[in-house]
Design a protein around this motif. Structure first.
Motif, PDB file in Angstrom:
ATOM      1  N   LEU A 171       0.832  -1.204   0.000  1.00 12.63           N
ATOM      2  CA  LEU A 171       0.000   0.000   0.000  1.00 12.63           C
ATOM      3  C   LEU A 171       0.871   1.260   0.000  1.00 12.63           C
ATOM      4  O   LEU A 171       0.636   2.196  -0.779  1.00 12.63           O
ATOM      5  CB  LEU A 171      -0.918  -0.011   1.224  1.00 12.63           C
ATOM      6  CG  LEU A 171      -1.951   1.090   1.335  1.00 12.63           C
ATOM      7  CD1 LEU A 171      -2.960   1.007   0.194  1.00 12.63           C
ATOM      8  CD2 LEU A 171      -2.659   0.988   2.675  1.00 12.63           C
ATOM      9  N   LEU A 172       1.904   1.283   0.841  1.00 15.61           N
ATOM     10  CA  LEU A 172       2.813   2.420   0.889  1.00 15.61           C
ATOM     11  C   LEU A 172       3.540   2.591  -0.446  1.00 15.61           C
ATOM     12  O   LEU A 172       3.646   3.703  -0.968  1.00 15.61           O
ATOM     13  CB  LEU A 172       3.823   2.243   2.024  1.00 15.61           C
ATOM     14  CG  LEU A 172       4.862   3.350   2.178  1.00 15.61           C
ATOM     15  CD1 LEU A 172       4.189   4.705   2.409  1.00 15.61           C
ATOM     16  CD2 LEU A 172       5.817   3.020   3.309  1.00 15.61           C
ATOM     17  N   GLN A 173       3.992   1.503  -1.012  1.00 17.39           N
ATOM     18  CA  GLN A 173       4.667   1.567  -2.311  1.00 17.39           C
ATOM     19  C   GLN A 173       3.736   2.154  -3.374  1.00 17.39           C
ATOM     20  O   GLN A 173       4.124   3.020  -4.150  1.00 17.39           O
ATOM     21  CB  GLN A 173       5.122   0.167  -2.729  1.00 17.39           C
ATOM     22  CG  GLN A 173       5.782   0.113  -4.091  1.00 17.39           C
ATOM     23  CD  GLN A 173       6.120  -1.304  -4.514  1.00 17.39           C
ATOM     24  OE1 GLN A 173       5.592  -2.279  -3.987  1.00 17.39           O
ATOM     25  NE2 GLN A 173       6.997  -1.434  -5.477  1.00 17.39           N
ATOM     26  N   HIS A 174       2.491   1.711  -3.385  1.00 15.04           N
ATOM     27  CA  HIS A 174       1.512   2.195  -4.357  1.00 15.04           C
ATOM     28  C   HIS A 174       1.326   3.714  -4.243  1.00 15.04           C
ATOM     29  O   HIS A 174       1.370   4.434  -5.245  1.00 15.04           O
ATOM     30  CB  HIS A 174       0.178   1.477  -4.152  1.00 15.04           C
ATOM     31  CG  HIS A 174      -0.941   2.041  -4.957  1.00 15.04           C
ATOM     32  ND1 HIS A 174      -1.119   1.729  -6.288  1.00 15.04           N
ATOM     33  CD2 HIS A 174      -1.926   2.917  -4.634  1.00 15.04           C
ATOM     34  CE1 HIS A 174      -2.176   2.397  -6.743  1.00 15.04           C
ATOM     35  NE2 HIS A 174      -2.681   3.116  -5.762  1.00 15.04           N
ATOM     36  N   TYR A 175       1.119   4.197  -3.027  1.00 15.07           N
ATOM     37  CA  TYR A 175       0.886   5.632  -2.843  1.00 15.07           C
ATOM     38  C   TYR A 175       2.151   6.454  -3.093  1.00 15.07           C
ATOM     39  O   TYR A 175       2.058   7.592  -3.554  1.00 15.07           O
ATOM     40  CB  TYR A 175       0.296   5.912  -1.461  1.00 15.07           C
ATOM     41  CG  TYR A 175      -1.195   5.689  -1.456  1.00 15.07           C
ATOM     42  CD1 TYR A 175      -2.068   6.720  -1.767  1.00 15.07           C
ATOM     43  CD2 TYR A 175      -1.738   4.444  -1.192  1.00 15.07           C
ATOM     44  CE1 TYR A 175      -3.439   6.518  -1.806  1.00 15.07           C
ATOM     45  CE2 TYR A 175      -3.099   4.233  -1.223  1.00 15.07           C
ATOM     46  CZ  TYR A 175      -3.947   5.265  -1.537  1.00 15.07           C
ATOM     47  OH  TYR A 175      -5.301   5.057  -1.582  1.00 15.07           O
ATOM     48  N   LEU A 176       3.313   5.908  -2.813  1.00 12.60           N
ATOM     49  CA  LEU A 176       4.552   6.616  -3.139  1.00 12.60           C
ATOM     50  C   LEU A 176       4.695   6.768  -4.646  1.00 12.60           C
ATOM     51  O   LEU A 176       5.088   7.830  -5.138  1.00 12.60           O
ATOM     52  CB  LEU A 176       5.757   5.870  -2.570  1.00 12.60           C
ATOM     53  CG  LEU A 176       6.055   6.118  -1.104  1.00 12.60           C
ATOM     54  CD1 LEU A 176       7.026   5.072  -0.573  1.00 12.60           C
ATOM     55  CD2 LEU A 176       6.601   7.525  -0.900  1.00 12.60           C
ATOM     56  N   LEU A 177       4.391   5.730  -5.391  1.00 18.18           N
ATOM     57  CA  LEU A 177       4.548   5.785  -6.846  1.00 18.18           C
ATOM     58  C   LEU A 177       3.530   6.702  -7.519  1.00 18.18           C
ATOM     59  O   LEU A 177       3.714   7.073  -8.675  1.00 18.18           O
ATOM     60  CB  LEU A 177       4.490   4.374  -7.433  1.00 18.18           C
ATOM     61  CG  LEU A 177       5.693   3.487  -7.078  1.00 18.18           C
ATOM     62  CD1 LEU A 177       5.469   2.055  -7.546  1.00 18.18           C
ATOM     63  CD2 LEU A 177       6.980   4.064  -7.644  1.00 18.18           C
ATOM     64  N   GLU A 178       2.484   7.088  -6.809  1.00 16.78           N
ATOM     65  CA  GLU A 178       1.548   8.080  -7.348  1.00 16.78           C
ATOM     66  C   GLU A 178       2.127   9.490  -7.302  1.00 16.78           C
ATOM     67  O   GLU A 178       1.640  10.379  -7.983  1.00 16.78           O
ATOM     68  CB  GLU A 178       0.228   8.045  -6.571  1.00 16.78           C
ATOM     69  CG  GLU A 178      -0.624   6.847  -6.889  1.00 16.78           C
ATOM     70  CD  GLU A 178      -1.973   6.912  -6.217  1.00 16.78           C
ATOM     71  OE1 GLU A 178      -2.148   7.677  -5.237  1.00 16.78           O
ATOM     72  OE2 GLU A 178      -2.866   6.175  -6.649  1.00 16.78           O
ATOM     73  N   ASP A 179       3.174   9.690  -6.502  1.00 17.39           N
ATOM     74  CA  ASP A 179       3.836  10.995  -6.377  1.00 17.39           C
ATOM     75  C   ASP A 179       4.774  11.168  -7.569  1.00 17.39           C
ATOM     76  O   ASP A 179       5.658  10.339  -7.804  1.00 17.39           O
ATOM     77  CB  ASP A 179       4.621  11.035  -5.059  1.00 17.39           C
ATOM     78  CG  ASP A 179       5.242  12.382  -4.764  1.00 17.39           C
ATOM     79  OD1 ASP A 179       5.486  13.163  -5.708  1.00 17.39           O
ATOM     80  OD2 ASP A 179       5.506  12.649  -3.575  1.00 17.39           O
ATOM     81  N   ASP A 180       4.589  12.240  -8.339  1.00 14.45           N
ATOM     82  CA  ASP A 180       5.419  12.484  -9.520  1.00 14.45           C
ATOM     83  C   ASP A 180       6.896  12.671  -9.184  1.00 14.45           C
ATOM     84  O   ASP A 180       7.755  12.490 -10.047  1.00 14.45           O
ATOM     85  CB  ASP A 180       4.917  13.716 -10.280  1.00 14.45           C
ATOM     86  CG  ASP A 180       3.559  13.482 -10.922  1.00 14.45           C
ATOM     87  OD1 ASP A 180       3.222  12.302 -11.198  1.00 14.45           O
ATOM     88  OD2 ASP A 180       2.836  14.475 -11.150  1.00 14.45           O
ATOM     89  N   CYS A 181       7.208  13.029  -7.955  1.00 14.13           N
ATOM     90  CA  CYS A 181       8.603  13.235  -7.544  1.00 14.13           C
ATOM     91  C   CYS A 181       9.308  11.933  -7.171  1.00 14.13           C
ATOM     92  O   CYS A 181      10.526  11.909  -7.021  1.00 14.13           O
ATOM     93  CB  CYS A 181       8.667  14.190  -6.362  1.00 14.13           C
ATOM     94  SG  CYS A 181       8.122  15.861  -6.773  1.00 14.13           S
ATOM     95  N   VAL A 182       8.553  10.856  -7.008  1.00 14.91           N
ATOM     96  CA  VAL A 182       9.148   9.575  -6.627  1.00 14.91           C
ATOM     97  C   VAL A 182       9.501   8.797  -7.891  1.00 14.91           C
ATOM     98  O   VAL A 182       8.649   8.530  -8.737  1.00 14.91           O
ATOM     99  CB  VAL A 182       8.194   8.764  -5.722  1.00 14.91           C
ATOM    100  CG1 VAL A 182       8.749   7.375  -5.447  1.00 14.91           C
ATOM    101  CG2 VAL A 182       7.951   9.508  -4.425  1.00 14.91           C
TER     102      VAL A 182
END
Length: 86
Positions: free
Chosen positions: A27-38
């Motif tokens: 879940l954390l990985q998914h939401y991090l990858l939604e961030d354009d800066c990640v």
């Protein structure tokens, strides 16, 4: 959950996380990858019988700990919205 910073520089961090499994880490990985800066967000659980995971985040200049905090805040918001519907 216990978190230890293993390596960190300006745009990346490697964490050792104890006490979590695929449920939260995915879940954390998914939401991090939604961030354009990640650029990269990945985790590895070296052995299924141990409750240790390695988590790595690389950004394009954004503080990786800020990115993780913001992803967690979005997870909390979604969970609160879900609970309010029950």
């Amino acid at each position: 959950m216990e978190i230890k910073i293993v390596e960190m520089d300006r745009d990346s961090v490697k964490l050792l996380i104890k006490g979590e499994d695929h449920t939260y880490l995915n879940l954390l990985q998914h939401y991090l990858l939604e961030d354009d800066c990640v650029i990269i967000a990945k985790y590895n659980i070296p052995h299924p019988l141990q409750d240790k995971a390695e988590f790595f985040v690389k950004t394009n200049g954004k503080d990786p700990l800020v990115a993780i905090k913001e992803a967690n805040e979005r997870i909390i918001k979604v969970c609160e919205e879900l609970l309010s519907q029950i």
